[in-house]
Structures are given as structure tokens and as C-alpha cells.
Scaffold this active site. Structure first.
Site, PDB file in Angstrom:
ATOM      1  N   SER A 106       0.831  -1.196   0.000  1.00  0.00           N
ATOM      2  CA  SER A 106       0.000   0.000   0.000  1.00  0.00           C
ATOM      3  C   SER A 106       0.867   1.247   0.000  1.00  0.00           C
ATOM      4  O   SER A 106       1.664   1.477   0.910  1.00  0.00           O
ATOM      5  CB  SER A 106      -0.909   0.022   1.231  1.00  0.00           C
ATOM      6  OG  SER A 106      -1.502   1.308   1.342  1.00  0.00           O
ATOM      7  N   HIS A 113      -1.310  -1.204  -4.251  1.00  0.00           N
ATOM      8  CA  HIS A 113      -2.565  -0.773  -3.633  1.00  0.00           C
ATOM      9  C   HIS A 113      -2.521   0.745  -3.400  1.00  0.00           C
ATOM     10  O   HIS A 113      -1.592   1.258  -2.781  1.00  0.00           O
ATOM     11  CB  HIS A 113      -2.727  -1.518  -2.310  1.00  0.00           C
ATOM     12  CG  HIS A 113      -4.008  -1.289  -1.598  1.00  0.00           C
ATOM     13  ND1 HIS A 113      -5.159  -2.005  -1.868  1.00  0.00           N
ATOM     14  CD2 HIS A 113      -4.325  -0.428  -0.601  1.00  0.00           C
ATOM     15  CE1 HIS A 113      -6.130  -1.593  -1.053  1.00  0.00           C
ATOM     16  NE2 HIS A 113      -5.654  -0.634  -0.284  1.00  0.00           N
ATOM     17  N   ASP A 116      -4.635   3.971  -1.907  1.00  0.00           N
ATOM     18  CA  ASP A 116      -5.745   4.360  -1.041  1.00  0.00           C
ATOM     19  C   ASP A 116      -6.217   5.771  -1.367  1.00  0.00           C
ATOM     20  O   ASP A 116      -5.536   6.742  -1.083  1.00  0.00           O
ATOM     21  CB  ASP A 116      -5.309   4.277   0.426  1.00  0.00           C
ATOM     22  CG  ASP A 116      -5.094   2.842   0.863  1.00  0.00           C
ATOM     23  OD1 ASP A 116      -6.064   2.072   0.823  1.00  0.00           O
ATOM     24  OD2 ASP A 116      -3.946   2.499   1.214  1.00  0.00           O
ATOM     25  N   MET A 153      -8.660   8.573  -0.464  1.00  0.00           N
ATOM     26  CA  MET A 153      -9.496   9.000   0.667  1.00  0.00           C
ATOM     27  C   MET A 153      -9.931  10.442   0.452  1.00  0.00           C
ATOM     28  O   MET A 153      -9.115  11.281   0.084  1.00  0.00           O
ATOM     29  CB  MET A 153      -8.696   8.922   1.969  1.00  0.00           C
ATOM     30  CG  MET A 153      -8.094   7.556   2.249  1.00  0.00           C
ATOM     31  SD  MET A 153      -7.336   7.524   3.885  1.00  0.00           S
ATOM     32  CE  MET A 153      -6.517   5.929   3.851  1.00  0.00           C
ATOM     33  N   HIS A 170      -8.306   1.485  -4.011  1.00  0.00           N
ATOM     34  CA  HIS A 170      -9.238   1.303  -2.892  1.00  0.00           C
ATOM     35  C   HIS A 170      -9.871   2.665  -2.618  1.00  0.00           C
ATOM     36  O   HIS A 170      -9.226   3.545  -2.067  1.00  0.00           O
ATOM     37  CB  HIS A 170      -8.435   0.785  -1.689  1.00  0.00           C
ATOM     38  CG  HIS A 170      -9.244   0.610  -0.447  1.00  0.00           C
ATOM     39  ND1 HIS A 170      -8.668   0.402   0.789  1.00  0.00           N
ATOM     40  CD2 HIS A 170     -10.596   0.617  -0.227  1.00  0.00           C
ATOM     41  CE1 HIS A 170      -9.610   0.280   1.702  1.00  0.00           C
ATOM     42  NE2 HIS A 170     -10.784   0.413   1.118  1.00  0.00           N
ATOM     43  N   MET A 197     -11.972   5.028  -0.735  1.00  0.00           N
ATOM     44  CA  MET A 197     -12.648   5.353   0.530  1.00  0.00           C
ATOM     45  C   MET A 197     -13.247   6.733   0.365  1.00  0.00           C
ATOM     46  O   MET A 197     -12.740   7.725   0.893  1.00  0.00           O
ATOM     47  CB  MET A 197     -11.639   5.271   1.684  1.00  0.00           C
ATOM     48  CG  MET A 197     -11.296   3.838   2.062  1.00  0.00           C
ATOM     49  SD  MET A 197      -9.735   3.701   2.953  1.00  0.00           S
ATOM     50  CE  MET A 197      -8.606   3.682   1.568  1.00  0.00           C
ATOM     51  N   MET A 246     -11.779  -5.246   5.291  1.00  0.00           N
ATOM     52  CA  MET A 246     -10.948  -4.329   6.081  1.00  0.00           C
ATOM     53  C   MET A 246     -10.677  -4.936   7.453  1.00  0.00           C
ATOM     54  O   MET A 246     -11.607  -5.340   8.150  1.00  0.00           O
ATOM     55  CB  MET A 246     -11.658  -2.983   6.276  1.00  0.00           C
ATOM     56  CG  MET A 246     -11.737  -2.088   5.053  1.00  0.00           C
ATOM     57  SD  MET A 246     -10.155  -1.650   4.306  1.00  0.00           S
ATOM     58  CE  MET A 246      -9.257  -0.941   5.680  1.00  0.00           C
ATOM     59  N   ASP A 302      -6.997  -6.029   4.231  1.00  0.00           N
ATOM     60  CA  ASP A 302      -6.320  -4.739   4.255  1.00  0.00           C
ATOM     61  C   ASP A 302      -6.330  -4.161   5.664  1.00  0.00           C
ATOM     62  O   ASP A 302      -7.388  -3.863   6.210  1.00  0.00           O
ATOM     63  CB  ASP A 302      -7.053  -3.788   3.286  1.00  0.00           C
ATOM     64  CG  ASP A 302      -6.385  -2.442   3.143  1.00  0.00           C
ATOM     65  OD1 ASP A 302      -5.279  -2.244   3.686  1.00  0.00           O
ATOM     66  OD2 ASP A 302      -6.979  -1.575   2.462  1.00  0.00           O
TER      67      ASP A 302
END
Ligand code: DX5
Ligand code: ZN
Length: 212
Positions: A5, A28, A30, A32, A61, A63, A132, A166
Site C-alpha cells: 500500500s 494498492h 488508497d 481518501m 481502494h 474510501m 478491512m 487490508d
């Protein structure tokens, strides 16, 4: 499979950090938005730049509060897999269809306290399930072993999804996740916090395959 990540990488050197883990299966990322989770990272322009600078398949991913609006753009940009949160998606079947039509795999994620049973049918539209194992938002948190029951339920129902985990995955926790039936392990601090990130990926992979 191991998916480092980038949340724990140096954001000023993303291309170098991606290339520091050449043996990784997926990278990966993230995303957000500061609303769905109390943290803000990066968005599509940065993912596009990353896609242009690495050969490793990119696993986004999301979020974010409004995946119905934004997810497909990450697929159109060339991401390998795009995961949305079931807690945020208004029309998750439509999202999965759009992601696949744009050439990506479609992923569905559940936060630690979200049960999986209500979504077993829905998962037939998806390629990946991201469980998660920390509250989403930050790297470096402690692994929550109780979420492994969801991995076991997914396996018991014979779902044809690839199961990703994750949060809090490291040399101490990866084995129990592998035993529960996880296919792909996301690891941020355990990879980018190591002196040699590429070696950390190989160590994690060896530990995950040891007894499973
Ligand atoms: C947290 C992110 C994770 C994070 C994991 O919300 O979804 O991908 O980077 O970090 P570690 O592996 O340090 O728990
Ligand atoms: Zn993540």
C-alpha cells in the site's frame, strides 16, 4: 499475492516507491476524500500519473463518499482493480457493471463492523472482496482478527471472488489471514516501513504460503 500500500510510501517520490517493489503482484492505492474517512490522500490525477510510471497492476481502494459518481474514472484510466465500499455505494450492481465495462475488475469492500451476509448475492457481480481488518483511514493500525470470520463465510459460500485483506498485515498476522482463505494481502507499513521494501514483499509472501 502481495499488494504493497502506497499510503506508507513517500508521496513525493511515488514512481520510485512503486518501482521499489517490482516483485509485488498489485500496487494498492488508497483514495481518501476526507468525508467517508477522516483522512485525505490523492485522487484521479495522481493515479493517472502513477499508472503511467509503473508496470505493476494498480489496485485502487476508494474510501470516498460518492463512488457511484467517481469510481468508473479510475477504471477508464487503466486501473487493474477498483474497489468501492458497500457502506457508500448507492447502486453497487451498476457500479460493478460500469467498472467491468471500462475494463477493470470490480471490488467491494466491507469495514470491520459491516457484516458480509447481506451482500453475498451482490458479490456475484464482483471480482474481488476487500475485507478491512482496521477501521479505514490510516496505516499502521493493529490487525483485527475477528474480521477473518467474514473471509471464512465468503469461502464457505463458495463465492468466486478473490479475497483481499487490508490493515495491520505484517509478519505476525499474515499467516492467520492465509489460513482463513485470503488470496491477496495488502501491506503498507510492513512493506514501506522496512529498509528493503522488495525484500519485505518476498518475506511476507513466503510467510503466507508456508502453511496454507
Ligand atoms: C487503511 C488503508 C490501508 C493501509 C494499510 O485505511 O486502506 O491500505 O495502507 O496500512 P497498514 O498495512 O500499515 O495497516
Ligand atoms: Zn487500502
Amino acid at each position: 499475492m502481495i499488494a504493497p500500500s502506497l499510503l506508507s510510501a513517500d508521496f513525493a517520490r511515488l514512481a520510485d516507491e512503486a518501482n521499489a517493489v517490482r516483485g509485488a503482484d498489485w500496487l494498492h492505492v488508497d483514495v481518501m476524500d476526507g468525508h467517508f474517512v477522516p483522512n485525505l490522500t490523492l485522487g484521479l490525477p495522481v493515479v493517472e500519473a502513477l499508472l503511467a510510471s509503473t508496470e505493476i497492476p494498480v489496485d485502487c481502494h476508494l474510501m470516498i463518499e460518492d463512488p457511484d459518481r467517481w469510481a468508473v474514472g479510475y477504471a477508464e484510466a487503466g486501473s487493474y482493480n477498483v474497489t468501492v465500499h458497500v457502506e457508500a455505494a448507492r447502486d453497487p450492481v451498476r457500479i460493478a457493471k460500469d467498472l467491468r465495462a471500462a475494463g477493470a475488475k470490480a471490488g467491494l469492500s466491507v469495514k470491520p463492523k459491516t457484516p458480509i451476509e447481506p451482500y453475498l448475492e451482490l458479490l456475484s457481480h464482483y471480482d474481488t472482496l476487500l475485507v478491512m481488518s482496521v477501521e479505514p483511514g490510516f496505516g499502521g493500525q493493529a490487525f483485527m482478527p475477528e474480521v477473518l470470520d467474514k473471509v471464512r463465510v465468503a469461502r464457505k459460500h463458495g463465492l468466486r471472488v478473490l479475497v483481499e485483506i487490508d490493515g495491520g498485515i505484517n509478519m505476525d498476522t499474515i499467516e492467520q489471514a492465509a489460513e482463513a482463505g485470503v488470496d491477496c494481502f495488502v501491506a503498507g507499513s510492513a512493506v514501506y516501513g522496512a529498509d528493503d521494501p522488495a525484500a519485505a514483499v518476498e518475506r511476507l509472501r513466503a510467510r503466507a504460503t508456508r502453511e496454507s
